[in-house]
Design a protein around this motif. Sequence first.
Motif, PDB file in Angstrom:
ATOM      1  N   ALA A 145       0.827  -1.211   0.000  1.00 12.85           N
ATOM      2  CA  ALA A 145       0.000   0.000   0.000  1.00 12.85           C
ATOM      3  C   ALA A 145       0.860   1.260   0.000  1.00 12.85           C
ATOM      4  CB  ALA A 145      -0.925  -0.007   1.211  1.00 12.85           C
ATOM      5  N   VAL A 146       1.911   1.292   0.817  1.00 15.44           N
ATOM      6  CA  VAL A 146       2.752   2.492   0.902  1.00 15.44           C
ATOM      7  C   VAL A 146       3.433   2.774  -0.433  1.00 15.44           C
ATOM      8  CG1 VAL A 146       4.876   3.401   1.939  1.00 15.44           C
ATOM      9  CG2 VAL A 146       3.107   2.408   3.386  1.00 15.44           C
ATOM     10  N   PHE A 147       4.052   1.769  -1.019  1.00 14.00           N
ATOM     11  CA  PHE A 147       4.739   2.001  -2.286  1.00 14.00           C
ATOM     12  C   PHE A 147       3.751   2.281  -3.419  1.00 14.00           C
ATOM     13  CE2 PHE A 147       8.289   0.292   0.028  1.00 14.00           C
ATOM     14  CZ  PHE A 147       9.368   0.959  -0.531  1.00 14.00           C
ATOM     15  N   GLY A 148       2.560   1.699  -3.363  1.00 11.21           N
ATOM     16  CA  GLY A 148       1.531   2.008  -4.351  1.00 11.21           C
ATOM     17  C   GLY A 148       1.033   3.442  -4.235  1.00 11.21           C
ATOM     18  N   ILE A 149       0.882   3.920  -3.014  1.00  9.85           N
ATOM     19  CA  ILE A 149       0.438   5.310  -2.803  1.00  9.85           C
ATOM     20  C   ILE A 149       1.509   6.285  -3.271  1.00  9.85           C
ATOM     21  CG2 ILE A 149      -0.070   6.999  -0.996  1.00  9.85           C
ATOM     22  CD1 ILE A 149      -1.572   4.715   0.460  1.00  9.85           C
ATOM     23  N   ILE A 150       2.775   5.971  -3.016  1.00  7.06           N
ATOM     24  CA  ILE A 150       3.859   6.839  -3.494  1.00  7.06           C
ATOM     25  C   ILE A 150       3.840   6.910  -5.018  1.00  7.06           C
ATOM     26  CG2 ILE A 150       6.360   7.074  -3.671  1.00  7.06           C
ATOM     27  CD1 ILE A 150       6.513   5.896  -0.821  1.00  7.06           C
ATOM     28  N   ALA A 151       3.705   5.767  -5.674  1.00  5.01           N
ATOM     29  CA  ALA A 151       3.638   5.756  -7.143  1.00  5.01           C
ATOM     30  C   ALA A 151       2.411   6.516  -7.633  1.00  5.01           C
ATOM     31  CB  ALA A 151       3.622   4.321  -7.653  1.00  5.01           C
ATOM     32  N   LEU A 152       1.287   6.395  -6.939  1.00  5.06           N
ATOM     33  CA  LEU A 152       0.068   7.119  -7.313  1.00  5.06           C
ATOM     34  C   LEU A 152       0.268   8.627  -7.211  1.00  5.06           C
ATOM     35  CD1 LEU A 152      -2.939   7.000  -8.109  1.00  5.06           C
ATOM     36  CD2 LEU A 152      -3.449   6.966  -5.669  1.00  5.06           C
ATOM     37  N   ILE A 153       0.940   9.080  -6.160  1.00  5.53           N
ATOM     38  CA  ILE A 153       1.219  10.512  -6.000  1.00  5.53           C
ATOM     39  C   ILE A 153       2.063  11.019  -7.158  1.00  5.53           C
ATOM     40  CG2 ILE A 153       2.523  12.162  -4.597  1.00  5.53           C
ATOM     41  CD1 ILE A 153       1.564  10.541  -2.137  1.00  5.53           C
ATOM     42  N   ILE A 154       3.091  10.266  -7.519  1.00  4.30           N
ATOM     43  CA  ILE A 154       3.957  10.670  -8.632  1.00  4.30           C
ATOM     44  C   ILE A 154       3.173  10.696  -9.936  1.00  4.30           C
ATOM     45  CG2 ILE A 154       5.975   9.996  -9.988  1.00  4.30           C
ATOM     46  CD1 ILE A 154       7.165   8.881  -7.359  1.00  4.30           C
ATOM     47  N   LEU A 155       2.332   9.701 -10.155  1.00  7.02           N
ATOM     48  CA  LEU A 155       1.545   9.660 -11.389  1.00  7.02           C
ATOM     49  C   LEU A 155       0.474  10.746 -11.428  1.00  7.02           C
ATOM     50  CD1 LEU A 155       1.250   5.804 -11.879  1.00  7.02           C
ATOM     51  CD2 LEU A 155       2.680   7.421 -13.159  1.00  7.02           C
ATOM     52  N   LEU A 156      -0.099  11.090 -10.281  1.00  5.78           N
ATOM     53  CA  LEU A 156      -1.046  12.213 -10.251  1.00  5.78           C
ATOM     54  C   LEU A 156      -0.350  13.524 -10.623  1.00  5.78           C
ATOM     55  CD1 LEU A 156      -3.278  11.577  -7.107  1.00  5.78           C
ATOM     56  CD2 LEU A 156      -4.033  11.796  -9.470  1.00  5.78           C
ATOM     57  N   PRO A 214      -3.903  24.855  -4.591  1.00  9.21           N
ATOM     58  CA  PRO A 214      -3.273  24.206  -3.427  1.00  9.21           C
ATOM     59  C   PRO A 214      -3.079  22.692  -3.573  1.00  9.21           C
ATOM     60  CG  PRO A 214      -5.015  25.692  -2.723  1.00  9.21           C
ATOM     61  CD  PRO A 214      -5.073  25.632  -4.207  1.00  9.21           C
ATOM     62  N   LEU A 215      -4.063  22.010  -4.168  1.00 11.71           N
ATOM     63  CA  LEU A 215      -3.928  20.567  -4.350  1.00 11.71           C
ATOM     64  C   LEU A 215      -2.806  20.239  -5.329  1.00 11.71           C
ATOM     65  CD1 LEU A 215      -4.908  17.675  -3.849  1.00 11.71           C
ATOM     66  CD2 LEU A 215      -6.513  18.005  -5.732  1.00 11.71           C
ATOM     67  N   VAL A 216      -2.767  20.943  -6.440  1.00 11.32           N
ATOM     68  CA  VAL A 216      -1.729  20.715  -7.440  1.00 11.32           C
ATOM     69  C   VAL A 216      -0.358  21.024  -6.856  1.00 11.32           C
ATOM     70  CG1 VAL A 216      -0.866  21.430  -9.705  1.00 11.32           C
ATOM     71  CG2 VAL A 216      -3.319  21.156  -9.340  1.00 11.32           C
ATOM     72  N   ASN A 217      -0.263  22.117  -6.115  1.00  8.46           N
ATOM     73  CA  ASN A 217       0.997  22.504  -5.488  1.00  8.46           C
ATOM     74  C   ASN A 217       1.440  21.464  -4.451  1.00  8.46           C
ATOM     75  OD1 ASN A 217       3.224  24.022  -4.823  1.00  8.46           O
ATOM     76  ND2 ASN A 217       2.103  25.387  -3.471  1.00  8.46           N
ATOM     77  N   PHE A 218       0.494  20.968  -3.647  1.00  7.80           N
ATOM     78  CA  PHE A 218       0.812  19.958  -2.636  1.00  7.80           C
ATOM     79  C   PHE A 218       1.292  18.663  -3.285  1.00  7.80           C
ATOM     80  CE2 PHE A 218      -0.724  16.499   0.167  1.00  7.80           C
ATOM     81  CZ  PHE A 218       0.134  16.727   1.237  1.00  7.80           C
ATOM     82  N   MET A 219       0.596  18.221  -4.348  1.00  5.51           N
ATOM     83  CA  MET A 219       1.002  16.997  -5.048  1.00  5.51           C
ATOM     84  C   MET A 219       2.364  17.176  -5.705  1.00  5.51           C
ATOM     85  SD  MET A 219      -0.899  14.457  -4.718  1.00  5.51           S
ATOM     86  CE  MET A 219      -2.461  14.096  -4.010  1.00  5.51           C
ATOM     87  N   ALA A 220       2.633  18.360  -6.227  1.00  2.00           N
ATOM     88  CA  ALA A 220       3.945  18.619  -6.839  1.00  2.00           C
ATOM     89  C   ALA A 220       5.048  18.549  -5.789  1.00  2.00           C
ATOM     90  CB  ALA A 220       3.945  19.982  -7.525  1.00  2.00           C
ATOM     91  N   ASP A 221       4.797  19.114  -4.618  1.00  5.39           N
ATOM     92  CA  ASP A 221       5.796  19.053  -3.544  1.00  5.39           C
ATOM     93  C   ASP A 221       6.059  17.609  -3.114  1.00  5.39           C
ATOM     94  OD1 ASP A 221       6.103  21.784  -3.566  1.00  5.39           O
ATOM     95  OD2 ASP A 221       4.773  22.125  -1.840  1.00  5.39           O
ATOM     96  N   LEU A 222       4.986  16.834  -2.943  1.00  2.00           N
ATOM     97  CA  LEU A 222       5.154  15.432  -2.565  1.00  2.00           C
ATOM     98  C   LEU A 222       5.882  14.635  -3.644  1.00  2.00           C
ATOM     99  CD1 LEU A 222       1.751  14.438  -0.911  1.00  2.00           C
ATOM    100  CD2 LEU A 222       3.978  14.650   0.194  1.00  2.00           C
ATOM    101  N   ALA A 223       5.460  14.816  -4.901  1.00  3.54           N
ATOM    102  CA  ALA A 223       6.093  14.078  -5.997  1.00  3.54           C
ATOM    103  C   ALA A 223       7.556  14.462  -6.136  1.00  3.54           C
ATOM    104  CB  ALA A 223       5.346  14.342  -7.308  1.00  3.54           C
ATOM    105  N   ASN A 224       7.875  15.729  -5.987  1.00  2.43           N
ATOM    106  CA  ASN A 224       9.275  16.150  -6.064  1.00  2.43           C
ATOM    107  C   ASN A 224      10.088  15.574  -4.913  1.00  2.43           C
ATOM    108  OD1 ASN A 224       9.070  17.624  -8.434  1.00  2.43           O
ATOM    109  ND2 ASN A 224       8.437  19.468  -7.355  1.00  2.43           N
ATOM    110  N   TRP A 225       9.481  15.472  -3.745  1.00  2.00           N
ATOM    111  CA  TRP A 225      10.202  14.924  -2.601  1.00  2.00           C
ATOM    112  C   TRP A 225      10.473  13.438  -2.795  1.00  2.00           C
ATOM    113  CZ3 TRP A 225       9.689  11.467   1.481  1.00  2.00           C
ATOM    114  CH2 TRP A 225      10.588  11.654   2.526  1.00  2.00           C
ATOM    115  N   PHE A 226       9.467  12.703  -3.286  1.00  2.00           N
ATOM    116  CA  PHE A 226       9.641  11.261  -3.477  1.00  2.00           C
ATOM    117  C   PHE A 226      10.542  10.930  -4.673  1.00  2.00           C
ATOM    118  CE2 PHE A 226       5.540  10.745  -1.071  1.00  2.00           C
ATOM    119  CZ  PHE A 226       6.104  10.070  -0.011  1.00  2.00           C
ATOM    120  N   SER A 227      10.557  11.785  -5.671  1.00  2.00           N
ATOM    121  CA  SER A 227      11.327  11.475  -6.882  1.00  2.00           C
ATOM    122  C   SER A 227      12.564  12.347  -7.014  1.00  2.00           C
ATOM    123  CB  SER A 227      10.431  11.635  -8.115  1.00  2.00           C
ATOM    124  OG  SER A 227      10.018  12.974  -8.243  1.00  2.00           O
ATOM    125  N   TRP A 228      13.132  12.797  -5.911  1.00  2.00           N
ATOM    126  CA  TRP A 228      14.290  13.694  -5.952  1.00  2.00           C
ATOM    127  C   TRP A 228      15.448  13.068  -6.713  1.00  2.00           C
ATOM    128  CZ3 TRP A 228      18.903  12.148  -3.875  1.00  2.00           C
ATOM    129  CH2 TRP A 228      18.866  11.049  -3.019  1.00  2.00           C
TER     130      TRP A 228
END
Length: 100
Positions: free
Chosen positions: A18-29, A43-57
Amino acid sequence: MAHVVTRYNPVIVHVITAVFGIIALIILLHLGFVLLEANPHNPLVNFMADLANWFSWLFRDMFTGIEDPKVRAVVNYGIAALVYLLIGGLLSGFGRRWND
């Protein structure tokens, strides 16, 4: 007594999947927001961008020679999502085999 194999998986296997699937989902969103040119000030787009950038640094600027920014985003973020799915699948597979 015979060895019986069941389909029971430990909770940790489900949590890892579930954790790795959610991380991949965030990046794909985030990738979907980039491709559809969503408003970056939302705000939602900005939040998802911050999360995706953090996970895919590690993968974010892997291929910088690609001219089109959308294609570059698909390649870089797509690789990050695939790596997270691969790692999650491998870890959950090891967890299932370890339980047997």
